[in-house]
Design a protein around this motif. Structure first.
Motif, short mmCIF file in Angstrom:
data_model
loop_
_atom_site.label_atom_id
_atom_site.label_comp_id
_atom_site.label_asym_id
_atom_site.label_seq_id
_atom_site.Cartn_x
_atom_site.Cartn_y
_atom_site.Cartn_z
N ALA A 126 0.87 -1.17 0.00
CA ALA A 126 0.00 0.00 0.00
C ALA A 126 0.91 1.23 0.00
N PRO A 127 0.44 2.36 -0.52
CA PRO A 127 1.32 3.53 -0.64
C PRO A 127 1.87 4.03 0.69
N GLY A 128 1.05 3.94 1.74
CA GLY A 128 1.48 4.43 3.03
C GLY A 128 1.90 3.36 4.00
N ALA A 129 2.22 2.19 3.51
CA ALA A 129 2.62 1.09 4.40
C ALA A 129 3.86 1.46 5.20
N VAL A 130 3.85 1.09 6.47
CA VAL A 130 5.01 1.29 7.33
C VAL A 130 5.31 0.00 8.09
N CYS A 131 6.55 -0.12 8.51
CA CYS A 131 6.96 -1.14 9.48
C CYS A 131 7.43 -0.42 10.73
N LEU A 132 7.34 -1.08 11.85
CA LEU A 132 7.72 -0.50 13.14
C LEU A 132 8.84 -1.33 13.73
N HIS A 133 10.03 -0.74 13.78
CA HIS A 133 11.22 -1.45 14.27
C HIS A 133 11.43 -1.12 15.74
N ALA A 134 11.48 -2.16 16.55
CA ALA A 134 11.77 -2.01 17.98
C ALA A 134 13.17 -2.57 18.23
N PRO A 135 14.22 -1.77 18.06
CA PRO A 135 15.58 -2.30 18.14
C PRO A 135 15.93 -2.90 19.50
N ASP A 136 15.40 -2.32 20.57
CA ASP A 136 15.72 -2.83 21.90
C ASP A 136 15.09 -4.20 22.15
N LEU A 137 14.04 -4.52 21.42
CA LEU A 137 13.38 -5.82 21.55
C LEU A 137 13.82 -6.78 20.45
N GLY A 138 14.62 -6.30 19.50
CA GLY A 138 15.08 -7.17 18.42
C GLY A 138 13.97 -7.65 17.52
N THR A 139 13.01 -6.77 17.24
CA THR A 139 11.88 -7.19 16.42
C THR A 139 11.41 -6.06 15.52
N PHE A 141 7.72 -5.04 13.31
CA PHE A 141 6.32 -5.33 13.00
C PHE A 141 6.09 -4.90 11.55
N THR A 142 5.84 -5.87 10.67
CA THR A 142 5.89 -5.59 9.24
C THR A 142 4.53 -5.47 8.57
N GLY A 143 3.44 -5.63 9.32
CA GLY A 143 2.15 -5.56 8.65
C GLY A 143 2.09 -6.56 7.50
N THR A 179 16.76 -10.23 13.75
CA THR A 179 15.53 -9.48 14.03
C THR A 179 14.31 -10.34 13.76
N VAL A 180 13.43 -10.45 14.75
CA VAL A 180 12.20 -11.22 14.60
C VAL A 180 11.18 -10.40 13.82
N VAL A 181 10.61 -11.00 12.79
CA VAL A 181 9.60 -10.35 11.94
C VAL A 181 8.22 -10.78 12.43
N ARG A 182 7.47 -9.82 12.95
CA ARG A 182 6.12 -10.10 13.45
C ARG A 182 5.14 -9.52 12.42
N THR A 183 4.42 -10.41 11.77
CA THR A 183 3.68 -10.09 10.56
C THR A 183 2.21 -9.76 10.84
N PRO A 187 2.55 -16.79 10.62
CA PRO A 187 3.61 -16.98 11.61
C PRO A 187 4.72 -15.95 11.51
N GLU A 188 5.50 -15.92 12.58
CA GLU A 188 6.69 -15.06 12.62
C GLU A 188 7.82 -15.68 11.81
N THR A 189 8.82 -14.85 11.51
CA THR A 189 10.03 -15.31 10.85
C THR A 189 11.17 -14.42 11.33
N THR A 190 12.30 -14.43 10.66
CA THR A 190 13.40 -13.52 10.97
C THR A 190 13.91 -12.90 9.69
N ILE A 191 14.58 -11.78 9.83
CA ILE A 191 15.20 -11.14 8.67
C ILE A 191 16.22 -12.09 8.04
N GLY A 192 16.99 -12.78 8.87
CA GLY A 192 18.00 -13.69 8.35
C GLY A 192 17.42 -14.85 7.56
N ALA A 193 16.24 -15.30 7.95
CA ALA A 193 15.59 -16.41 7.24
C ALA A 193 15.07 -15.97 5.89
N GLU A 194 14.64 -14.71 5.77
CA GLU A 194 14.03 -14.23 4.53
C GLU A 194 15.03 -13.63 3.56
#
Length: 206
Positions: A126-139, A141-143, A179-183, A187-194
């Motif tokens: 979507a044009p306004g899609a955002v992800c929310l990175h929580a660096p202190d939690l290592g995750t 949120f990618t929508g 970084t854990v990807v919470r979709t 299910p969840e995944t990680t940046i390294g896996a993708e």
């Protein structure tokens, strides 16, 4: 610090309607939280929040299945909806001019219960899609930008495969691999896996 509610309903766009299950993320402390993607069932979300204050309802994008409980949450709590203005056209499909939101900006940092959420503008699904990175939690949120197994769908109005691939490459795959990807769905995944599959997605026109 991170809770999840799975809610069920429908997604409608371009004349079609599909049954979907959505991940609603609740992030914060014992006193205050943000709700990420208020989908389908305001009562279930409020039950998971409990007595905590909802500091904001943050939308990763404005497809109706990610925002259709936002109005009821606002009415129940007085919380502010936050949305990137690139998705205003999608927001208006659901709420017209009756409800407003406070704009999210790329690079903005939201703080809730001592947790930092960094806003990454990741258009494509979507044009306004955002992800929310929580660096202190290592995750992150990618929508509907990145899922286990590939990028979000781009076959409908206001979406672009080329743009979502560029967003994933520049904004997400640069995050630490653990970084854990919470979709937004599934299910969840990680940046390294993708990350190793980027060229495969491009070749397949995922």
């Amino acid at each position: 610090m991170i809770g999840k509610v799975v809610t069920s309903g429908t997604f409608s766009l371009d004349g079609g309607t599909w049954e979907v299950d959505n991940n609603v993320w609740i992030v914060g402390s014992a006193e205050e939280v943000v709700v990420i993607d208020a989908a389908h069932d305001a009562e279930a979300i409020l039950a998971a929040v409990g007595g905590r204050r909802i500091k904001a309802i943050v939308c990763t994008h404005a497809h109706n299945d990610h925002i259709n409980a936002a109005g009821a949450l606002v009415d129940a709590t007085g919380a502010t909806v936050r949305l990137h203005p690139g998705d205003d056209v999608l927001w208006r499909m659901e709420y017209g001019r009756e409800r407003t939101y406070a704009p999210l900006a790329d690079g903005e940092t939201l703080t809730v219960g001592g947790i930092r959420l960094e806003v990454l503008h990741t258009p494509g699904h979507a044009p306004g899609a955002v992800c929310l990175h929580a660096p202190d939690l290592g995750t992150v949120f990618t929508g509907d930008t990145l899922f286990q197994g590939g990028p979000g769908a781009t076959g409908r109005s206001y979406s672009s495969f080329e743009v979502i691939i560029d967003s994933i490459r520049k904004r997400l795959l640069s995050l630490p691999p653990e970084t854990v990807v919470r979709t937004g769905h599934g299910p969840e995944t990680t940046i390294g896996a993708e990350a190793p599959h980027l060229e495969e997605w491009i070749a397949r026109g995922y």
